[in-house]
Design a protein around this motif. Structure first.
Motif, PDB file in Angstrom:
ATOM      1  N   PHE A   1       1.215  -1.034  -0.196  1.00  0.00           N
ATOM      2  CA  PHE A   1       0.085  -0.491  -0.175  1.00  0.00           C
ATOM      3  C   PHE A   1       0.693   1.466   0.073  1.00  0.00           C
ATOM      4  O   PHE A   1       0.511   1.516  -0.544  1.00  0.00           O
ATOM      5  N   LEU A   2       2.260   0.915   0.903  1.00  0.00           N
ATOM      6  CA  LEU A   2       3.192   2.630   0.737  1.00  0.00           C
ATOM      7  C   LEU A   2       3.061   2.782  -0.626  1.00  0.00           C
ATOM      8  O   LEU A   2       3.785   3.618  -0.825  1.00  0.00           O
ATOM      9  N   LEU A   3       4.187   1.462  -1.577  1.00  0.00           N
ATOM     10  CA  LEU A   3       4.855   1.378  -2.795  1.00  0.00           C
ATOM     11  C   LEU A   3       3.790   2.475  -3.498  1.00  0.00           C
ATOM     12  O   LEU A   3       4.483   2.489  -4.367  1.00  0.00           O
TER      13      LEU A   3
ATOM     14  N   ALA B   1      -1.844   3.252  18.405  1.00  0.00           N
ATOM     15  CA  ALA B   1      -0.483   3.462  18.594  1.00  0.00           C
ATOM     16  C   ALA B   1      -0.163   2.372  16.863  1.00  0.00           C
ATOM     17  O   ALA B   1       0.209   4.303  16.136  1.00  0.00           O
ATOM     18  N   ALA B   2      -1.477   1.703  16.822  1.00  0.00           N
ATOM     19  CA  ALA B   2      -0.302   1.292  15.120  1.00  0.00           C
ATOM     20  C   ALA B   2      -1.168   2.284  13.874  1.00  0.00           C
ATOM     21  O   ALA B   2      -0.506   1.688  13.481  1.00  0.00           O
ATOM     22  N   LEU B   3      -2.237   2.287  14.728  1.00  0.00           N
ATOM     23  CA  LEU B   3      -2.989   2.880  13.912  1.00  0.00           C
ATOM     24  C   LEU B   3      -2.657   4.394  13.583  1.00  0.00           C
ATOM     25  O   LEU B   3      -2.525   4.657  12.356  1.00  0.00           O
ATOM     26  N   VAL B   4      -2.408   4.675  14.314  1.00  0.00           N
ATOM     27  CA  VAL B   4      -1.134   6.507  14.761  1.00  0.00           C
ATOM     28  C   VAL B   4      -0.441   6.623  13.305  1.00  0.00           C
ATOM     29  O   VAL B   4      -0.389   7.093  12.561  1.00  0.00           O
ATOM     30  N   ALA B   5       0.549   5.341  13.996  1.00  0.00           N
ATOM     31  CA  ALA B   5       1.479   5.318  13.210  1.00  0.00           C
ATOM     32  C   ALA B   5       1.323   5.328  11.770  1.00  0.00           C
ATOM     33  O   ALA B   5       1.756   5.484  10.710  1.00  0.00           O
ATOM     34  N   ALA B   6       0.527   4.081  11.131  1.00  0.00           N
ATOM     35  CA  ALA B   6       0.194   3.517   9.706  1.00  0.00           C
ATOM     36  C   ALA B   6      -0.057   4.667   9.120  1.00  0.00           C
ATOM     37  O   ALA B   6       0.206   5.146   7.774  1.00  0.00           O
ATOM     38  N   ALA B   7      -1.696   5.911   9.631  1.00  0.00           N
ATOM     39  CA  ALA B   7      -1.993   6.897   8.646  1.00  0.00           C
ATOM     40  C   ALA B   7      -0.704   7.979   9.095  1.00  0.00           C
ATOM     41  O   ALA B   7      -0.561   8.603   7.910  1.00  0.00           O
ATOM     42  N   THR B   8      -0.263   7.562   9.714  1.00  0.00           N
ATOM     43  CA  THR B   8       1.089   8.888   9.049  1.00  0.00           C
ATOM     44  C   THR B   8       2.067   8.876   8.450  1.00  0.00           C
ATOM     45  O   THR B   8       2.269   9.500   7.303  1.00  0.00           O
ATOM     46  N   LEU B   9       1.596   7.248   8.009  1.00  0.00           N
ATOM     47  CA  LEU B   9       3.142   6.976   6.776  1.00  0.00           C
ATOM     48  C   LEU B   9       2.812   6.469   6.042  1.00  0.00           C
ATOM     49  O   LEU B   9       2.874   7.317   4.840  1.00  0.00           O
ATOM     50  N   ALA B  10       0.513   6.489   5.674  1.00  0.00           N
ATOM     51  CA  ALA B  10       0.365   6.620   4.611  1.00  0.00           C
ATOM     52  C   ALA B  10       0.253   8.377   3.989  1.00  0.00           C
ATOM     53  O   ALA B  10       0.389   8.666   2.983  1.00  0.00           O
TER      54      ALA B  10
END
Length: 482
Positions: free
Chosen positions: A124-126, A352-361
């Motif tokens: 998804f990031l790629l 915490a994981a959702l916040v980090a995932a949203a930040t990365l996306a």
């Protein structure tokens, strides 16, 4: 990680979401004004090569050089069989297919390394990607070809225990074809051979290892045949690449430059508050991944690819500031290891994981959407420091209205306009690098109206005297490289 489960329904749904995100983000570049914008002459060369393939004149070594690899052009030629021509739309569709297929091969391999959830989030990031990889999907530069071949080699070694003869031959063939298409494929093959020696050797007898080495060499030799035949057919005069002499100072400068600029560019951290959050979060996850690293066949192969790519970047003179496409093969693996730590974080704290995932996306999708808007607004025409950084549409309108037979222009203008125009006009690179000198002499001798496009994009009709002078200049250039 034990037995790898089959792809489940939620994985298929996740991959479909990635495909939709990949397409929607780039959709403005496939239609309307965006289709003619964001190009450069290096990318256009791959389209012109695809035209040559469809016309029955496949250049094995493209215009006498294996620097611009033909794989993307083969994709474009295949799409051109459906569309009936090779133009900007055909080339962008072909490149998008090539890059997304690469992502799927990496997903299939990396799920064996980091698990299904982490591999899916990395995909998804790629789908948005850092700016340098995003550019390869709308203005290909041949690195996307090695990215594709490297993903196949990575997937093949990841899932294969080398206990059969054809395994060795296939790996050698990939290496040979990769040496023709783009030598970055060796970033996978070199660590793969080490991993096979460490983890598969016990499954084989000595004579099987010797036979495997011979079959690998046979496959490599077969894959390199296009280089041999292509160079035998060379009838062009080329310029030689200019590279500095190796020194320890270059290594030191490269390390400093990576810390200051290239490291952030590689992972996709933009110079903005959102980019700093993205880069910080990803860096923390990668540090955690290093702390949790455990040597297995799968993880050692993945880490070996990253290490080999970085060794090339730091220890050779070929790369230069910002040219991260040379080591793009490391990016999916870095994202996968970071995503594995994100999954590990989710097992302890879902919020915490959702916040980090949203930040990365957000750190990737927001700047890429801004890039698309800039391209469609004709503010991304400048390619590095080369000429041709103007909106090409006014020049194209003049050329198509006047129906010139041939136009002269700087190489960074000529190939781009030739790909984009709907007129049958051909272009001669004038007083600049020219990889098709024999063809240029033939074009210069054609009867009919000719023009010159200057560095600002203005189109000038040539008088008979000007045309004769430019033809003579072209002839002198050919003779001067004898």
């Amino acid at each position: 990680m034990g037995e790898v489960p089959k792809v489940s329904w939620w994985e298929w749904c996740g991959l479909a979401i990635c495909a939709v995100a990949f397409l929607l983000l780039r959709l403005p570049l496939f239609k309307g004004p965006g289709l003619l914008l964001g190009w450069n002459s290096d990318a256009a060369l791959l389209g012109l090569m695809a035209r040559a393939i469809l016309e029955g004149d496949p250049p094995i070594i493209f215009w006498a050089s294996d620097y611009l690899a033909p794989l993307t052009s083969l994709f474009a030629a295949a799409v051109g069989l459906v569309t009936g021509e090779v133009g900007p739309f055909t080339l962008r569709v072909a490149t998008a297919i090539e890059v997304f297929a690469t992502m799927l091969f990496f997903h299939a391999a990396l799920r064996r390394v980091v698990g299904r959830r982490a591999a899916l989030f990395a995909t998804f990031l790629l789908s948005a990607a850092p700016a340098f990889l995003f550019q390869l999907t709308y203005a290909p530069l041949s690195a996307e070809g090695y990215f594709f071949l490297g993903s196949i080699a990575f997937w093949f070694v990841m899932r294969t225990r080398f206990v059969r003869a054809w395994h060795w031959f296939a790996l050698g063939l990939m290496f040979g074809i990769g040496w023709w298409i783009h030598r970055g494929v060796s970033f996978v093959i070199a660590p793969a051979l080490i991993v096979i020696w460490l983890y598969d050797r016990a499954l084989l007898r000595r004579w099987q290892l010797v036979a495997g080495a011979l079959l690998f060499a046979c496959g490599a030799a077969l894959g390199m045949l296009p280089i041999v035949f292509g160079r035998l057919a060379v009838d062009q005069r080329l310029y030689g690449p200019v590279v500095p002499r190796w020194s320890t100072g270059i290594v030191t400068d490269r390390i400093v430059e990576f810390v200051r600029y290239d490291g952030a560019t590689l992972i996709g951290a933009e110079p903005s508050p959102l980019g700093w959050l993205f880069g910080g979060a990803l860096l923390v996850l990668l540090v955690s991944a290093a702390a949790h690293f455990r040597p297995r066949r799968e993880t050692m192969l993945a880490a070996g690819v990253v290490g080999t790519a970085f060794a090339f970047w730091f220890l050779t003179v070929g790369p230069y500031r910002g040219a991260l496409r040379y080591i793009v093969i490391a990016l999916p693996i870095l994202y996968a290891f970071a995503s594995r730590e994100l999954v590990r974080l989710g097992d302890r704290s879902r919020i915490a994981a959702l916040v980090a995932a949203a930040t990365l996306a957000a750190g990737l999708y927001v700047p890429r959407w801004q890039d698309v808007r800039e391209i469609v607004a004709a503010r991304r025409e400048q390619y590095e420091l080369f000429h041709g950084g103007f909106d090409p549409r006014p020049a194209l309108r003049v050329i198509e209205q006047r129906r010139y037979v041939v136009c002269y222009a700087d190489v960074w203008i000529a190939h781009k306009l030739e790909l984009l125009t709907t007129a049958p006009t051909r272009f001669i690179p004038y007083r600049s690098v020219n990889r098709r000198m024999t063809e240029s002499l033939r074009l210069a001798a054609l009867p009919g109206s000719k023009c010159f496009v200057d560095l600002s994009g203005n189109v000038h009709t040539l008088t008979p005297r000007q045309e004769a002078e430019m033809r003579l200049d072209t002839l002198r250039l050919v003779r001067g490289r004898g």
